[in-house]
Write a protein that holds these residues in place. Structure first.
Motif, PDB file in Angstrom:
ATOM      1  N   GLU A   1      92.064  44.950  78.386  1.00  0.00           N
ATOM      2  CA  GLU A   1      92.924  46.072  78.036  1.00  0.00           C
ATOM      3  C   GLU A   1      93.479  45.948  76.620  1.00  0.00           C
ATOM      4  O   GLU A   1      93.654  46.950  75.929  1.00  0.00           O
ATOM      5  CB  GLU A   1      94.087  46.177  79.036  1.00  0.00           C
ATOM      6  CG  GLU A   1      95.072  47.296  78.739  1.00  0.00           C
ATOM      7  CD  GLU A   1      94.418  48.672  78.675  1.00  0.00           C
ATOM      8  OE1 GLU A   1      94.857  49.497  77.843  1.00  0.00           O
ATOM      9  OE2 GLU A   1      93.471  48.921  79.447  1.00  0.00           O
ATOM     10  N   ILE A   2      93.737  44.712  76.173  1.00  0.00           N
ATOM     11  CA  ILE A   2      94.270  44.539  74.823  1.00  0.00           C
ATOM     12  C   ILE A   2      93.279  45.027  73.764  1.00  0.00           C
ATOM     13  O   ILE A   2      93.672  45.514  72.701  1.00  0.00           O
ATOM     14  CB  ILE A   2      94.660  43.058  74.586  1.00  0.00           C
ATOM     15  CG1 ILE A   2      95.502  42.930  73.313  1.00  0.00           C
ATOM     16  CG2 ILE A   2      93.416  42.170  74.501  1.00  0.00           C
ATOM     17  CD1 ILE A   2      96.134  41.567  73.143  1.00  0.00           C
ATOM     18  N   SER A   3      91.987  44.899  74.067  1.00  0.00           N
ATOM     19  CA  SER A   3      90.961  45.419  73.162  1.00  0.00           C
ATOM     20  C   SER A   3      90.800  46.927  73.329  1.00  0.00           C
ATOM     21  O   SER A   3      90.692  47.676  72.350  1.00  0.00           O
ATOM     22  CB  SER A   3      89.626  44.717  73.412  1.00  0.00           C
ATOM     23  OG  SER A   3      88.600  45.292  72.628  1.00  0.00           O
ATOM     24  N   LEU A   4      90.806  47.386  74.573  1.00  0.00           N
ATOM     25  CA  LEU A   4      90.632  48.812  74.841  1.00  0.00           C
ATOM     26  C   LEU A   4      91.759  49.635  74.219  1.00  0.00           C
ATOM     27  O   LEU A   4      91.538  50.758  73.751  1.00  0.00           O
ATOM     28  CB  LEU A   4      90.571  49.054  76.350  1.00  0.00           C
ATOM     29  CG  LEU A   4      89.332  48.503  77.062  1.00  0.00           C
ATOM     30  CD1 LEU A   4      89.505  48.573  78.573  1.00  0.00           C
ATOM     31  CD2 LEU A   4      88.086  49.259  76.632  1.00  0.00           C
ATOM     32  N   ALA A   5      92.969  49.094  74.215  1.00  0.00           N
ATOM     33  CA  ALA A   5      94.099  49.817  73.626  1.00  0.00           C
ATOM     34  C   ALA A   5      93.862  50.069  72.137  1.00  0.00           C
ATOM     35  O   ALA A   5      94.153  51.159  71.625  1.00  0.00           O
ATOM     36  CB  ALA A   5      95.388  49.017  73.834  1.00  0.00           C
ATOM     37  N   ASP A   6      93.316  49.066  71.429  1.00  0.00           N
ATOM     38  CA  ASP A   6      93.028  49.237  70.001  1.00  0.00           C
ATOM     39  C   ASP A   6      91.850  50.172  69.782  1.00  0.00           C
ATOM     40  O   ASP A   6      91.809  50.929  68.806  1.00  0.00           O
ATOM     41  CB  ASP A   6      92.741  47.876  69.361  1.00  0.00           C
ATOM     42  CG  ASP A   6      93.993  47.014  69.240  1.00  0.00           C
ATOM     43  OD1 ASP A   6      95.098  47.586  69.285  1.00  0.00           O
ATOM     44  OD2 ASP A   6      93.862  45.788  69.112  1.00  0.00           O
TER      45      ASP A   6
END
Length: 234
Positions: free
Chosen positions: A206-211
């Motif tokens: 999710e931390i990557s998907l948010a960006d």
């Protein structure tokens, strides 16, 4: 013609790049005494217009342009770029516009360097094989541990030079590898190559998907063409 590529790029930066970058980013450009609209000599505008024409002519010899980007670092963006380029059975170029952390030459195990063509005074991409060539800051530096201390305008100028001052020749594909985020490099590439198709790379976290959502919103806002999303390391 006798300059090493890094010196050649720095020479162009001082003589053309900084002037053009300063004018294009200057808040007083509309009232500048050098502007052709104000009766000045128009040197800045002439240089920009001339480089725009050279870039357009260069891109006219490249069939497909693919811009690989991500909102977050460490998601395998450069690996996707390199593997895609190596898998294409066509004439392919890779343009690495990550000025501060170029990794394409290392991923390819590339030992050849960029040279300057004495006839045209254009830079020649470093050849990986007969079908794949690369332009990257890493191939220009004699000291691979040297840091690049450039701000936005100078980076933008260098990217334009990588298009205008490099002898790419006829290519089927040009893949552009970018740094993380949505900064100066991304804006410069998409303004200079308006028909580029964008591939966004993410990992499942999710931390990557948010960006990546922010990166996709950036592409929507500037009306760029999104080819798709690659979920790497799934």
């Amino acid at each position: 013609g006798n300059r090493r590529p890094a010196e050649f790029l720095e020479f162009r930066q001082h003589n053309e790049g900084d002037v053009m970058s300063s004018c294009s980013s200057c808040s007083s450009a509309s009232s500048c005494s050098s502007s052709t609209d104000k009766g000045g000599d128009g040197n800045c505008n002439d240089l920009m217009a001339r480089q725009d024409r050279v870039i357009a002519a260069t891109l006219g010899h490249i069939r497909h342009k693919i811009f690989v980007m991500s909102g977050k670092g460490g998601v395998g963006k450069s690996s996707v770029t390199v593997n895609t380029a190596a898998a294409l059975a066509f004439k392919v170029g890779i343009l690495d516009v990550d000025m501060h952390g170029p990794s394409v030459p290392n991923l390819l195990g590339l030992t050849s360097t960029v040279e300057v063509d004495p006839g045209s005074e254009l830079m020649l991409p470093a050849a990986y094989n007969e079908n794949l060539s690369v332009i990257s800051m890493d191939s220009l530096l004699q000291d691979k541990d040297q840091a690049i201390l450039w701000r936005g305008p100078k980076k933008s100028s260098a990217i334009r030079q990588f298009l205008a001052d490099v002898k790419w020749g006829n290519l089927d594909f040009l893949l552009i590898d970018s740094p993380p985020g949505t900064g100066d490099e991304h804006m410069t590439v998409l303004k200079s190559i308006p028909d580029a198709l964008c591939v966004v790379v993410t990992t499942p976290q999710e931390i990557s998907l948010a960006d990546v959502r922010k990166a996709l919103d950036f592409l929507v806002q500037i009306k760029a063409r999104v080819l798709g999303v690659v979920e790497n390391m799934s």
